[in-house]
Design a protein around this motif. Structure first.
Motif, PDB file in Angstrom:
ATOM      1  N   VAL A 322      71.112  47.887  13.449  1.00  0.00           N
ATOM      2  CA  VAL A 322      72.271  46.996  13.331  1.00  0.00           C
ATOM      3  C   VAL A 322      73.392  47.449  14.261  1.00  0.00           C
ATOM      4  O   VAL A 322      73.974  46.656  15.000  1.00  0.00           O
ATOM      5  CB  VAL A 322      72.763  46.951  11.859  1.00  0.00           C
ATOM      6  N   ARG A 323      73.672  48.752  14.259  1.00  0.00           N
ATOM      7  CA  ARG A 323      74.785  49.271  15.070  1.00  0.00           C
ATOM      8  C   ARG A 323      74.535  49.135  16.563  1.00  0.00           C
ATOM      9  O   ARG A 323      75.466  49.050  17.358  1.00  0.00           O
ATOM     10  CB  ARG A 323      75.044  50.741  14.729  1.00  0.00           C
ATOM     11  N   GLY A 324      73.250  49.134  16.931  1.00  0.00           N
ATOM     12  CA  GLY A 324      72.920  49.053  18.359  1.00  0.00           C
ATOM     13  C   GLY A 324      73.079  47.665  18.949  1.00  0.00           C
ATOM     14  O   GLY A 324      72.977  47.486  20.166  1.00  0.00           O
ATOM     15  N   LEU A 325      73.331  46.668  18.112  1.00  0.00           N
ATOM     16  CA  LEU A 325      73.360  45.275  18.587  1.00  0.00           C
ATOM     17  C   LEU A 325      74.391  45.020  19.680  1.00  0.00           C
ATOM     18  O   LEU A 325      74.212  44.141  20.513  1.00  0.00           O
ATOM     19  CB  LEU A 325      73.630  44.314  17.420  1.00  0.00           C
ATOM     20  N   ILE A 326      75.506  45.778  19.645  1.00  0.00           N
ATOM     21  CA  ILE A 326      76.557  45.481  20.644  1.00  0.00           C
ATOM     22  C   ILE A 326      76.510  46.424  21.855  1.00  0.00           C
ATOM     23  O   ILE A 326      77.381  46.379  22.703  1.00  0.00           O
ATOM     24  CB  ILE A 326      77.972  45.502  20.004  1.00  0.00           C
ATOM     25  N   ARG A 327      75.483  47.271  21.904  1.00  0.00           N
ATOM     26  CA  ARG A 327      75.332  48.114  23.102  1.00  0.00           C
ATOM     27  C   ARG A 327      74.911  47.239  24.275  1.00  0.00           C
ATOM     28  O   ARG A 327      73.976  46.436  24.173  1.00  0.00           O
ATOM     29  CB  ARG A 327      74.263  49.191  22.870  1.00  0.00           C
ATOM     30  N   GLU A 328      75.603  47.399  25.377  1.00  0.00           N
ATOM     31  CA  GLU A 328      75.336  46.528  26.528  1.00  0.00           C
ATOM     32  C   GLU A 328      73.894  46.661  27.019  1.00  0.00           C
ATOM     33  O   GLU A 328      73.363  47.760  27.129  1.00  0.00           O
ATOM     34  CB  GLU A 328      76.300  46.892  27.658  1.00  0.00           C
ATOM     35  N   GLY A 329      73.280  45.539  27.275  1.00  0.00           N
ATOM     36  CA  GLY A 329      71.919  45.536  27.816  1.00  0.00           C
ATOM     37  C   GLY A 329      70.856  45.923  26.804  1.00  0.00           C
ATOM     38  O   GLY A 329      69.699  46.141  27.152  1.00  0.00           O
ATOM     39  N   ASN A 330      71.247  46.025  25.517  1.00  0.00           N
ATOM     40  CA  ASN A 330      70.266  46.435  24.505  1.00  0.00           C
ATOM     41  C   ASN A 330      69.613  45.210  23.869  1.00  0.00           C
ATOM     42  O   ASN A 330      70.176  44.592  22.972  1.00  0.00           O
ATOM     43  CB  ASN A 330      70.958  47.294  23.440  1.00  0.00           C
ATOM     44  N   LYS A 331      68.429  44.886  24.355  1.00  0.00           N
ATOM     45  CA  LYS A 331      67.722  43.731  23.784  1.00  0.00           C
ATOM     46  C   LYS A 331      66.758  44.156  22.676  1.00  0.00           C
ATOM     47  O   LYS A 331      66.305  43.351  21.882  1.00  0.00           O
ATOM     48  CB  LYS A 331      66.926  43.017  24.894  1.00  0.00           C
ATOM     49  N   THR A 332      66.444  45.457  22.649  1.00  0.00           N
ATOM     50  CA  THR A 332      65.424  45.949  21.717  1.00  0.00           C
ATOM     51  C   THR A 332      65.798  45.712  20.265  1.00  0.00           C
ATOM     52  O   THR A 332      65.031  45.139  19.496  1.00  0.00           O
ATOM     53  CB  THR A 332      65.183  47.463  21.951  1.00  0.00           C
TER      54      THR A 332
END
Length: 396
Positions: A322-332
Motif C-alpha cells: 500500500v505504501r509503495g503506491l506513490i513511489r514514482e515509476g512503481n507499477k509493481t
C-alpha cells in the motif's frame, strides 16, 4: 590457545520436517553433515549440537575463515541433488575474546545464532556487545511479562484501530491490538514482546486474555452502537491448542456477542503447516457466523497456498504494498493490489488495505475497489475510551 567456533542451524527445519516427513528431514541433516566434512579443514572438528544445529570448532582458526566456510556451505545447500534447496543461519565466536569457558562460549554462540535468524535467514552473526545487550533485554522483558501474566495480566491493554468502509468512509469495525507496559518497562514494542510470548509458549495465556477482552468490548459496543464489528489476531501457535476455538465460541455465547460482528485474524507469522486442521477449525467458526481474515497478505510465501486450502471472508493487504503506491515509476505494487482485489472479488472475499497514511494513497486504493480502509490517516491504535469517542462523534 585461541580459535573460532561456528554454530550452524537450518532455517525453518520444523517446517521442512512437517511438510516432507522426518525421513526427508534426516536426509537434509545427512547431506549437511557430509558437506561440512567435505568443506572444513583437517584440523577443524564437527559436532552435532542439537536438533538441526552443528558446531564447527576451529582451533587456531579465524572468524574470517569460518565466515567463508559458512558462505560456501550455505551456497551448497541451495543446490544439493535430490533435495529442495534450504538455507542456514549461523552464530560465530572467537576465543578467548568472547569467552574462556565452554558454557560462556556456547551461550554466546546460541544468542548470536538467534540474532542471525531474527535479522535475516541465510545470515551469519558475530557475537558482539549489541547481541549480549539484546539477550539481557529479552530476558528482562520475559521475566516482566511472566510476572504480568501471573498478576492477572497487569500492564496488558487492548488498543483499537478503526477500519472504514471504503465507499462511505465511516467506521464499521476495529482491530484489537495488544499493548503492554510496566512502571519499569515503557518502551517494549508489540513485535518485541509478542515474539517473546510466542517463543516461551505464553502466547497461549495471553491469547486467551486478548480474545476475552476483545469479546467483552464487542459485547459492549454491539449493544450501544449496533453494527460495530471487532477483530482480533490469532496466531497458528494458538490454534494448535485444540481448546481455543471451543473457548472462543463459549465466551461469545456467555457474553451474548453476535458472532457475525466478530472477526478472527490469522497472522501470517504463523507459517501454518497443518492447513487441514486450520480449515476444520475455521469452518466450525464460519458456520456459527464468525468471520475469518488473513492478516498481512503477501508477506509470506504461504499466502496463496493458505488461501487455496482455507476458506476466508476477508483478506488484509499488507502495508508494504500500500505504501509503495506513490513511489514514482512503481507499477509493481499497483499491479499486485489490483490483481489481489480482482481475485478476491471473484472469490467473494472482502479486502482491507492496511497502512493508509495519505489522502493520495487513499484515493488510489478507493479507485482500485478495495472494500475497507485502515491506517494512520484515520487514526493510530487508541485506547477503548478514545475509540468509543470516535464512534460517538460519527453517530451524532
Amino acid at each position: 590457545g585461541s580459535g573460532a567456533i561456528l554454530l550452524l542451524g537450518i532455517n525453518a527445519f520444523r517446517k521442512i520436517n512437517n511438510t516432507n516427513g522426518f525421513l526427508y528431514g534426516n536426509k537434509v541433516l545427512l547431506a549437511l553433515s557430509e558437506c561440512l566434512e567435505e568443506f572444513t579443514e583437517k584440523s577443524d572438528r564437527i559436532y552435532r549440537f542439537q536438533g538441526d544445529e552443528f558446531v564447527i570448532l576451529s582451533p587456531d582458526g579465524s572468524k574470517d575463515a569460518l565466515c567463508k566456510l559458512f558462505e560456501k556451505v550455505n551456497d551448497y545447500c541451495n543446490n544439493i541433488r535430490g533435495l529442495k534447496s534450504f538455507s542456514l543461519s549461523a552464530g560465530l565466536v572467537s576465543y578467548p575474546e568472547d569467552g574462556t569457558d565452554f558454557n560462556t562460549l556456547m551461550s554466546n554462540l546460541e544468542h548470536s545464532l538467534e540474532y542471525a535468524k531474527d535479522q535475516k535467514q541465510g545470515w551469519i552473526a558475530e557475537f558482539s556487545e549489541k547481541i549480549s545487550q539484546r539477550h539481557l533485554r529479552t530476558s528482562r522483558l520475559h521475566e516482566a511479562l511472566t510476572q504480568s501474566i501471573h498478576n492477572n495480566f497487569d500492564g496488558f491493554e487492548l488498543y483499537f484501530q478503526p477500519i472504514l468502509d471504503a465507499k462511505t468512509k465511516r467506521i464499521t469495525e476495529c482491530e484489537s491490538l495488544l499493548r503492554w507496559k510496566t512502571p519499569e518497562i515503557q518502551d517494549a514494542t508489540p513485535y518485541e514482546f509478542i515474539k517473546i510470548l510466542e517463543d516461551s509458549g505464553e502466547i497461549r495465556e495471553a491469547g486467551y486474555w486478548v480474545m476475552e477482552e476483545a469479546l467483552r468490548h464487542a459485547a459492549m459496543w454491539q449493544k450501544k452502537y449496533n453494527n460495530i464489528s471487532v477483530s482480533f489476531n490469532v496466531s497458528y501457535i494458538q490454534l494448535l491448542d485444540g481448546e481455543f476455538i471451543d473457548k472462543l465460541i463459549a465466551t461469545a455465547k456467555e457474553l451474548q456477542v453476535d458472532p457475525r460482528l466478530v472477526m478472527v485474524e490469522l497472522t501470517e507469522s504463523c507459517n501454518a503447516d497443518d492447513t487441514k486442521m486450520l480449515s476444520l477449525q475455521f469452518d466450525k467458526l464460519r458456520k456459527l457466523g464468525f468471520k475469518i481474515a488473513m492478516d498481512d497478505f503477501g508477506t509470506e510465501y504461504a499466502s496463496f497456498g493458505l488461501l487455496h486450502d482455507v476458506s476466508m471472508d476477508v483478506l488484509k493487504i499488507d502495508q508494504k504494498f500500500v505504501r509503495g503506491l506513490i513511489r514514482e515509476g512503481n507499477k509493481t505494487d499497483m499491479a499486485i493490489i489490483e490483481n489481489v482485489v480482482n481475485m478476491c472479488r471473484q472469490l467473494s472475499i472482502q479486502t482491507v488495505a492496511e497502512g493508509i497514511e495519505t489522502e493520495e494513497i487513499q484515493d488510489i486504493i478507493r479507485s482500485i475497489g478495495v472494500s475497507y480502509l485502515q491506517g494512520y490517516l484515520y487514526s493510530k491504535p487508541v485506547p477503548a475510551a478514545e475509540f468509543e469517542q470516535m464512534i460517538m462523534r460519527e453517530q451524532c
